[in-house]
Design a protein around this motif. Structure first.
Motif, PDB file in Angstrom:
ATOM      1  N   ASP A 198      -1.125  13.936  -5.543  1.00 48.48           N
ATOM      2  CA  ASP A 198      -2.150  13.059  -4.992  1.00 48.48           C
ATOM      3  C   ASP A 198      -1.527  11.789  -4.418  1.00 48.48           C
ATOM      4  O   ASP A 198      -1.907  11.319  -3.339  1.00 48.48           O
ATOM      5  CB  ASP A 198      -3.158  12.694  -6.091  1.00 48.48           C
ATOM      6  CG  ASP A 198      -4.311  11.859  -5.556  1.00 48.48           C
ATOM      7  OD1 ASP A 198      -4.978  12.325  -4.620  1.00 48.48           O
ATOM      8  OD2 ASP A 198      -4.525  10.747  -6.068  1.00 48.48           O
ATOM      9  N   LEU A 199      -0.534  11.225  -5.134  1.00 49.64           N
ATOM     10  CA  LEU A 199       0.161  10.041  -4.649  1.00 49.64           C
ATOM     11  C   LEU A 199       0.889  10.334  -3.343  1.00 49.64           C
ATOM     12  O   LEU A 199       0.871   9.538  -2.410  1.00 49.64           O
ATOM     13  CB  LEU A 199       1.149   9.545  -5.706  1.00 49.64           C
ATOM     14  CG  LEU A 199       1.988   8.304  -5.314  1.00 49.64           C
ATOM     15  CD1 LEU A 199       1.074   7.125  -5.025  1.00 49.64           C
ATOM     16  CD2 LEU A 199       2.966   7.966  -6.434  1.00 49.64           C
ATOM     17  N   ARG A 200       1.516  11.502  -3.271  1.00 48.49           N
ATOM     18  CA  ARG A 200       2.226  11.872  -2.052  1.00 48.49           C
ATOM     19  C   ARG A 200       1.248  11.991  -0.868  1.00 48.49           C
ATOM     20  O   ARG A 200       1.566  11.567   0.257  1.00 48.49           O
ATOM     21  CB  ARG A 200       2.956  13.201  -2.276  1.00 48.49           C
ATOM     22  CG  ARG A 200       3.654  13.747  -1.020  1.00 48.49           C
ATOM     23  CD  ARG A 200       4.724  12.797  -0.538  1.00 48.49           C
ATOM     24  NE  ARG A 200       5.751  12.616  -1.521  1.00 48.49           N
ATOM     25  CZ  ARG A 200       6.800  13.450  -1.671  1.00 48.49           C
ATOM     26  NH1 ARG A 200       6.928  14.482  -0.864  1.00 48.49           N
ATOM     27  NH2 ARG A 200       7.711  13.205  -2.580  1.00 48.49           N
ATOM     28  N   ALA A 201       0.083  12.574  -1.135  1.00 45.74           N
ATOM     29  CA  ALA A 201      -0.916  12.703  -0.073  1.00 45.74           C
ATOM     30  C   ALA A 201      -1.366  11.326   0.412  1.00 45.74           C
ATOM     31  O   ALA A 201      -1.510  11.087   1.613  1.00 45.74           O
ATOM     32  CB  ALA A 201      -2.119  13.506  -0.571  1.00 45.74           C
ATOM     33  N   GLN A 202      -1.559  10.395  -0.528  1.00 52.85           N
ATOM     34  CA  GLN A 202      -1.955   9.040  -0.151  1.00 52.85           C
ATOM     35  C   GLN A 202      -0.863   8.352   0.655  1.00 52.85           C
ATOM     36  O   GLN A 202      -1.133   7.660   1.644  1.00 52.85           O
ATOM     37  CB  GLN A 202      -2.281   8.215  -1.398  1.00 52.85           C
ATOM     38  CG  GLN A 202      -3.530   8.690  -2.144  1.00 52.85           C
ATOM     39  CD  GLN A 202      -3.784   7.869  -3.392  1.00 52.85           C
ATOM     40  OE1 GLN A 202      -3.110   6.880  -3.653  1.00 52.85           O
ATOM     41  NE2 GLN A 202      -4.745   8.285  -4.190  1.00 52.85           N
ATOM     42  N   GLN A 203       0.385   8.534   0.248  1.00 55.75           N
ATOM     43  CA  GLN A 203       1.510   7.939   0.972  1.00 55.75           C
ATOM     44  C   GLN A 203       1.615   8.505   2.386  1.00 55.75           C
ATOM     45  O   GLN A 203       1.869   7.766   3.339  1.00 55.75           O
ATOM     46  CB  GLN A 203       2.809   8.174   0.203  1.00 55.75           C
ATOM     47  CG  GLN A 203       2.894   7.386  -1.107  1.00 55.75           C
ATOM     48  CD  GLN A 203       4.121   7.751  -1.922  1.00 55.75           C
ATOM     49  OE1 GLN A 203       4.730   8.806  -1.698  1.00 55.75           O
ATOM     50  NE2 GLN A 203       4.486   6.896  -2.854  1.00 55.75           N
ATOM     51  N   ASP A 204       1.425   9.819   2.508  1.00 57.25           N
ATOM     52  CA  ASP A 204       1.480  10.440   3.839  1.00 57.25           C
ATOM     53  C   ASP A 204       0.374   9.903   4.743  1.00 57.25           C
ATOM     54  O   ASP A 204       0.592   9.621   5.925  1.00 57.25           O
ATOM     55  CB  ASP A 204       1.363  11.964   3.703  1.00 57.25           C
ATOM     56  CG  ASP A 204       2.597  12.582   3.056  1.00 57.25           C
ATOM     57  OD1 ASP A 204       3.641  11.889   3.001  1.00 57.25           O
ATOM     58  OD2 ASP A 204       2.515  13.745   2.611  1.00 57.25           O
ATOM     59  N   ALA A 205      -0.840   9.748   4.170  1.00 58.12           N
ATOM     60  CA  ALA A 205      -1.956   9.219   4.954  1.00 58.12           C
ATOM     61  C   ALA A 205      -1.681   7.781   5.394  1.00 58.12           C
ATOM     62  O   ALA A 205      -1.956   7.390   6.531  1.00 58.12           O
ATOM     63  CB  ALA A 205      -3.249   9.292   4.135  1.00 58.12           C
ATOM     64  N   SER A 249      -1.316   6.359   9.220  1.00 61.57           N
ATOM     65  CA  SER A 249      -2.129   5.239   9.710  1.00 61.57           C
ATOM     66  C   SER A 249      -1.250   4.120  10.259  1.00 61.57           C
ATOM     67  O   SER A 249      -1.532   3.536  11.297  1.00 61.57           O
ATOM     68  CB  SER A 249      -3.005   4.696   8.576  1.00 61.57           C
ATOM     69  OG  SER A 249      -3.757   3.578   8.991  1.00 61.57           O
ATOM     70  N   ALA A 250      -0.131   3.822   9.549  1.00 58.17           N
ATOM     71  CA  ALA A 250       0.782   2.784  10.011  1.00 58.17           C
ATOM     72  C   ALA A 250       1.419   3.161  11.344  1.00 58.17           C
ATOM     73  O   ALA A 250       1.573   2.324  12.231  1.00 58.17           O
ATOM     74  CB  ALA A 250       1.866   2.542   8.957  1.00 58.17           C
ATOM     75  N   ALA A 251       1.762   4.439  11.486  1.00 61.43           N
ATOM     76  CA  ALA A 251       2.351   4.888  12.750  1.00 61.43           C
ATOM     77  C   ALA A 251       1.359   4.745  13.903  1.00 61.43           C
ATOM     78  O   ALA A 251       1.727   4.328  15.011  1.00 61.43           O
ATOM     79  CB  ALA A 251       2.803   6.347  12.606  1.00 61.43           C
ATOM     80  N   GLN A 252       0.090   5.078  13.637  1.00 62.34           N
ATOM     81  CA  GLN A 252      -0.937   4.957  14.678  1.00 62.34           C
ATOM     82  C   GLN A 252      -1.138   3.494  15.073  1.00 62.34           C
ATOM     83  O   GLN A 252      -1.259   3.156  16.252  1.00 62.34           O
ATOM     84  CB  GLN A 252      -2.259   5.550  14.171  1.00 62.34           C
ATOM     85  CG  GLN A 252      -3.364   5.571  15.216  1.00 62.34           C
ATOM     86  CD  GLN A 252      -3.088   6.545  16.335  1.00 62.34           C
ATOM     87  OE1 GLN A 252      -2.240   7.416  16.214  1.00 62.34           O
ATOM     88  NE2 GLN A 252      -3.785   6.397  17.445  1.00 62.34           N
ATOM     89  N   THR A 253      -1.153   2.613  14.060  1.00 63.74           N
ATOM     90  CA  THR A 253      -1.309   1.181  14.326  1.00 63.74           C
ATOM     91  C   THR A 253      -0.141   0.634  15.138  1.00 63.74           C
ATOM     92  O   THR A 253      -0.318  -0.143  16.070  1.00 63.74           O
ATOM     93  CB  THR A 253      -1.423   0.404  13.004  1.00 63.74           C
ATOM     94  OG1 THR A 253      -2.564   0.892  12.269  1.00 63.74           O
ATOM     95  CG2 THR A 253      -1.596  -1.084  13.252  1.00 63.74           C
TER      96      THR A 253
END
Length: 287
Positions: A81-88, A92-96
């Motif tokens: 779950d932590l890995r999924a949150q980190q990937d998300a 998001s940071a890449a899109q920003t």
């Protein structure tokens, strides 16, 4: 003969019987007994033989193993779950960052375009100033030539040039109008006082300063700086105003021949126009 020789035996054949009891402890010593019993025959049958088998008891050690296994499974789930949150978060940071980069590039392009336009305007203004300087030099040379020569043709040429510039103005009025004429094409910027941009009253003030006349800075005061004259009795060099005397909102210089020179507005800049183009409200004479 024995007394019991002919007495049949009453003993019946022994039937085998067994009873098995299984006893085991589950999850910390809970015991269950499973009994398997065979029928023993009539009530007067011989006693049934019972056998008990001891089964191993689940100890707290096994319970601990189960607990550790469950905890390990939970840790794995939490890690996923932590890995999924980190990937998300990374996505998001890449899109920003991508949007910020695009915005920065757009701003840089706009700045480059703005700079190029400013440079182009500066070059055009420099060329215009050079042209006006050459024109003033030519006029000055023509005036000098006229003063030192009695030639009729020279006088006629000079008069023609003066007419185009001042519409017959002479003396101080001619100097005022020559300065105003040289600023034609300059930009209009509210509050600017030259040398390449003016507002209306600044141009009038600068033109009169050429002959040593110190006029007020703003239109309201310039509209009462001299003697009020009728619009039907104008002379070159008179100050025209729009609005009331003492409350004027715009001024310009009468150039003669029904025309005026003034810094009109941001879209027009410094222009020479007919009085019919923008009729003034009144005029004052300073010279």
């Amino acid at each position: 003969m024995s007394h019991t020789a002919h007495i049949p035996s009453h003993r019946k054949p022994r039937r085998s019987a067994s009873k098995v009891v299984l006893r085991s402890g589950v999850a910390g010593g809970v015991l269950s007994t499973i009994a398997v019993a065979g029928a023993a025959g009539p009530a007067n049958a011989e006693p049934v033989t019972t056998q008990t088998i001891e089964m191993p008891t689940l100890t707290s050690g096994l319970v601990g193993d189960f607990t550790r296994s469950a905890e390990a499974t939970q840790r794995i789930a939490n890690s996923l779950d932590l890995r999924a949150q980190q990937d998300a978060a990374a996505a998001s940071a890449a899109q920003t960052a991508k949007k910020a980069k695009a915005e920065a590039e757009r701003k840089a392009e706009a700045e480059a375009k703005k700079k190029a336009e400013a440079e182009a305007r500066a070059k055009a203004a420099a060329a215009e100033r050079a042209s006006r300087t050459a024109e003033r030099t030519t006029l000055s040379a023509s005036s000098s030539s006229d003063s030192g020569s009695g030639s009729g043709s020279s006088s006629g040429s000079s008069a023609s040039t003066a007419s185009k510039t001042t519409s017959g103005a002479t003396g101080s009025a001619a100097a005022v109008l020559a300065f105003a004429q040289a600023q034609l094409g300059d930009a209009y910027i509210m509050g600017s006082t030259g040398p390449n941009a003016w507002d209306c009253s600044a141009l009038v003030q600068a033109a009169y300063r050429q002959i040593g006349v110190d006029l007020p800075r703003v239109s309201q005061d310039q509209s009462t700086a001299g003697t009020q004259v009728s619009l039907s009795n104008l002379q070159p060099g008179d100050i025209l105003y729009w609005g009331g005397a003492g409350s004027a909102y715009h001024t310009a210089i009468y150039a003669g021949g029904g025309e005026f020179i003034g810094a009109q507005n941001p879209s027009s800049g410094v222009v020479k126009k007919s009085l019919d183009w923008d009729p003034p409200s009144g005029a004052v004479r300073v010279l």
